[in-house]
Design a protein around this motif. Sequence first.
Motif, mmCIF file in Angstrom:
data_model
loop_
_atom_site.group_PDB
_atom_site.id
_atom_site.type_symbol
_atom_site.label_atom_id
_atom_site.label_comp_id
_atom_site.label_asym_id
_atom_site.label_seq_id
_atom_site.Cartn_x
_atom_site.Cartn_y
_atom_site.Cartn_z
ATOM 1 N N SER A 143 0.852 -1.197 0.000
ATOM 2 C CA SER A 143 0.000 0.000 0.000
ATOM 3 C C SER A 143 0.878 1.235 0.000
ATOM 4 N N THR A 144 0.515 2.228 -0.820
ATOM 5 C CA THR A 144 1.280 3.486 -0.788
ATOM 6 C C THR A 144 0.385 4.698 -0.497
ATOM 7 N N SER A 145 -0.939 4.563 -0.677
ATOM 8 C CA SER A 145 -1.814 5.701 -0.348
ATOM 9 C C SER A 145 -1.918 5.799 1.172
ATOM 10 N N ASP A 146 -2.117 7.024 1.665
ATOM 11 C CA ASP A 146 -2.203 7.193 3.121
ATOM 12 C C ASP A 146 -3.381 6.425 3.708
ATOM 13 N N VAL A 147 -4.516 6.451 2.991
ATOM 14 C CA VAL A 147 -5.691 5.761 3.550
ATOM 15 C C VAL A 147 -5.413 4.269 3.721
ATOM 16 N N ASP A 203 -5.153 2.434 7.333
ATOM 17 C CA ASP A 203 -6.288 1.610 7.743
ATOM 18 C C ASP A 203 -6.351 0.230 7.092
ATOM 19 N N SER A 204 -5.345 -0.125 6.264
ATOM 20 C CA SER A 204 -5.308 -1.496 5.753
ATOM 21 C C SER A 204 -4.006 -2.151 6.199
ATOM 22 N N MET A 205 -2.880 -1.497 5.849
ATOM 23 C CA MET A 205 -1.594 -2.135 6.166
ATOM 24 C C MET A 205 -1.080 -1.798 7.557
ATOM 25 N N HIS A 206 -1.581 -0.694 8.110
ATOM 26 C CA HIS A 206 -1.135 -0.251 9.437
ATOM 27 C C HIS A 206 0.389 -0.117 9.474
ATOM 28 N N ALA A 207 0.898 0.631 8.503
ATOM 29 C CA ALA A 207 2.354 0.804 8.425
ATOM 30 C C ALA A 207 2.657 2.258 8.041
ATOM 31 N N SER A 208 3.861 2.708 8.403
ATOM 32 C CA SER A 208 4.279 4.068 8.010
ATOM 33 C C SER A 208 4.806 4.012 6.576
ATOM 34 N N ARG A 209 4.966 5.200 5.984
ATOM 35 C CA ARG A 209 5.539 5.250 4.635
ATOM 36 C C ARG A 209 6.944 4.622 4.630
ATOM 37 N N GLU A 210 7.719 4.957 5.651
ATOM 38 C CA GLU A 210 9.101 4.452 5.707
ATOM 39 C C GLU A 210 9.105 2.925 5.767
ATOM 40 N N GLU A 211 8.187 2.382 6.600
ATOM 41 C CA GLU A 211 8.144 0.930 6.750
ATOM 42 C C GLU A 211 7.747 0.261 5.429
ATOM 43 N N ALA A 212 6.797 0.900 4.726
ATOM 44 C CA ALA A 212 6.351 0.335 3.439
ATOM 45 C C ALA A 212 7.524 0.263 2.461
ATOM 46 N N VAL A 213 8.310 1.332 2.418
ATOM 47 C CA VAL A 213 9.449 1.348 1.486
ATOM 48 C C VAL A 213 10.476 0.291 1.904
ATOM 49 N N GLU A 214 10.795 0.252 3.190
ATOM 50 C CA GLU A 214 11.804 -0.726 3.672
ATOM 51 C C GLU A 214 11.389 -2.168 3.372
ATOM 52 N N ARG A 215 10.097 -2.474 3.653
ATOM 53 C CA ARG A 215 9.636 -3.858 3.439
ATOM 54 C C ARG A 215 9.600 -4.192 1.953
ATOM 55 N N SER A 216 9.306 -3.186 1.134
ATOM 56 C CA SER A 216 9.287 -3.422 -0.327
ATOM 57 C C SER A 216 10.686 -3.773 -0.803
ATOM 58 N N ILE A 217 11.651 -2.992 -0.363
ATOM 59 C CA ILE A 217 13.035 -3.234 -0.804
ATOM 60 C C ILE A 217 13.493 -4.617 -0.348
ATOM 61 N N ARG A 218 13.143 -4.967 0.892
ATOM 62 C CA ARG A 218 13.571 -6.283 1.396
ATOM 63 C C ARG A 218 12.961 -7.410 0.546
ATOM 64 N N SER A 219 11.691 -7.258 0.216
ATOM 65 C CA SER A 219 11.021 -8.309 -0.586
ATOM 66 C C SER A 219 11.621 -8.396 -1.983
ATOM 67 N N ILE A 220 11.859 -7.237 -2.578
ATOM 68 C CA ILE A 220 12.432 -7.225 -3.942
ATOM 69 C C ILE A 220 13.814 -7.884 -3.927
ATOM 70 N N GLU A 221 14.608 -7.526 -2.924
ATOM 71 C CA GLU A 221 15.965 -8.104 -2.846
ATOM 72 C C GLU A 221 15.909 -9.618 -2.689
ATOM 73 N N ARG A 222 14.952 -10.071 -1.902
ATOM 74 C CA ARG A 222 14.824 -11.524 -1.677
ATOM 75 C C ARG A 222 14.461 -12.252 -2.986
ATOM 76 N N VAL A 223 13.538 -11.659 -3.745
ATOM 77 C CA VAL A 223 13.135 -12.307 -5.010
ATOM 78 C C VAL A 223 14.315 -12.308 -5.982
ATOM 79 N N ARG A 224 15.007 -11.192 -6.023
ATOM 80 C CA ARG A 224 16.173 -11.115 -6.932
ATOM 81 C C ARG A 224 17.241 -12.146 -6.556
ATOM 82 N N GLU A 225 17.430 -12.269 -5.243
ATOM 83 C CA GLU A 225 18.424 -13.230 -4.747
ATOM 84 C C GLU A 225 18.049 -14.665 -5.184
ATOM 85 N N ALA A 226 16.736 -14.913 -5.295
ATOM 86 C CA ALA A 226 16.274 -16.244 -5.729
ATOM 87 C C ALA A 226 16.376 -16.396 -7.244
ATOM 88 N N GLY A 227 16.808 -15.339 -7.919
ATOM 89 C CA GLY A 227 17.004 -15.403 -9.371
ATOM 90 C C GLY A 227 15.713 -15.339 -10.168
#
Length: 400
Positions: free
Chosen positions: A112-116, A120-144
Amino acid sequence: MPRRVEFFEGTLSNTSEISTAQIFDTTLRDGEQSPRTSFSYDDKREIAARLDAMGTHVIEAGFPVNSDAEFAAVRDIAADTTATVCGLARVVDADVEAAIDADVDMVHVFVSTSDVQLEDSMHASREEAVERSIRSIERVREAGIDVMFSPMDATRTDGEFLVEVVEAVSEAGVDWINVPDTCGVATPTRFADLIATIDAHTDAKIDVHTHDDFGLATANAIAGMEAGAASAQVSVNGIGERAGNAAYEEVVMALESLYDVDTGIDTTQIRALADLVERTSAMEIPANKPVVGRNAFAHESGIHAAGVIENSATFEPGVMTPEMVGAERELVMGKHTGTHSVRERLADAGFEPTDEEVRAVTRRVKDHGAAKERVTDDTFERFAREVGVRRPEPVTEGVQ
Ligand SMILES: CC(=O)SCCNC(=O)CCNC(=O)[C@H](O)C(C)(C)COP(=O)(O)OP(=O)(O)OC[C@H]1O[C@@H](n2cnc3c(N)ncnc32)[C@H](O)[C@@H]1OP(=O)(O)O
Ligand SMILES: CC(C)C(=O)C(=O)O
């Protein structure tokens, strides 16, 4: 095959071009999210096989973490499909691992990137959303595995934050950025502007995912492609969350017939694909649904039918024919029917009517239709017999 529709030439500015077009089918994922729809394992395999045989480029087979059944279907489709097979994942470790374990060709992570939605859906801050996205992307890339990233609710996301997210995930090495109009609030002009803006901030390829809450899903998908998106997410018969997604058949045929794009898809199987999804999703195709509705190539009105009998391009697009999508043209008998149509139908059924008999049958057809009765084949034949139209016995070869 007919070329781009002539109407645009010289009458309207014709600067909109689409050079590349990938069809990303999400019938088995967003399509299956239609309330009250659930595909069985066999349904999923059959739909995926047909999409694959038709030349669909990407098949989003499901959301592997959803259930054991979903995982098995995605895994087996991935093992057995020529098209790129994609699995969806939240920016949650278990989701990403499930998609990787399903051995898909592409993992589609979304956040989620919209404030709403963040609140009220992800219950996360903007910073947390970006950090978790990067971690997930890196993990998928690492899996090739190829990775697609969606900033969910992009069209209601603060513009500066959206650019920040796009730059961060691009830096993390995402292959595709999908721009979702999650709640269907985009308009073609605004969506095109958004795609152009995102394109200016990433080297990743761009995909679009549009919803039909205001009936603009296909128009927005096409506008996104005109603005530079290389791919559009679609679902067969437009099924999906709420009012659904951009329809596979609409986007493919608009690209082929209105933009002269060779998608590489075998469009002659569209009708059979639509029937399969209608049956397995238990979602009836509306009669007036573009391309695949039963009225899409049917004509009752006398003026239209008379024109179409002479040249189908009089009252059909011309650049899209029923043959191109594996459908059939139909002349429907009813209140609005005229004599040309009745004469044609009588001749097709082997009758040899006089002009007076054609008029008499037409009167019966119109009266029946006006009484809200359907003129079935049997009713039509009965009218012809009542009027006394001559029908010679067919000559059987070899029989004297
Ligand atoms: C726009 C879209 O189409 S997004 C895709 C939506 N599709 C689906 O939801 C269909 C499949 N979903 C499911 O099977 C289930 O929802 C599951 C397995 C994913 C999760 O189930 P549950 O753990 O029971 O959670 P539930 O569905 O009730 O709630 C959603 C949870 O996801 C979280 N969430 C929502 N979006 C994201 C995201 N992008 N990344 C991380 N977490 C997210 C919510 O905050 C909530 O977490 P919480 O349980 O900690 O409050
Ligand atoms: C997961 C994303 C792409 C989605 O389905 C949406 O935003 O509608």
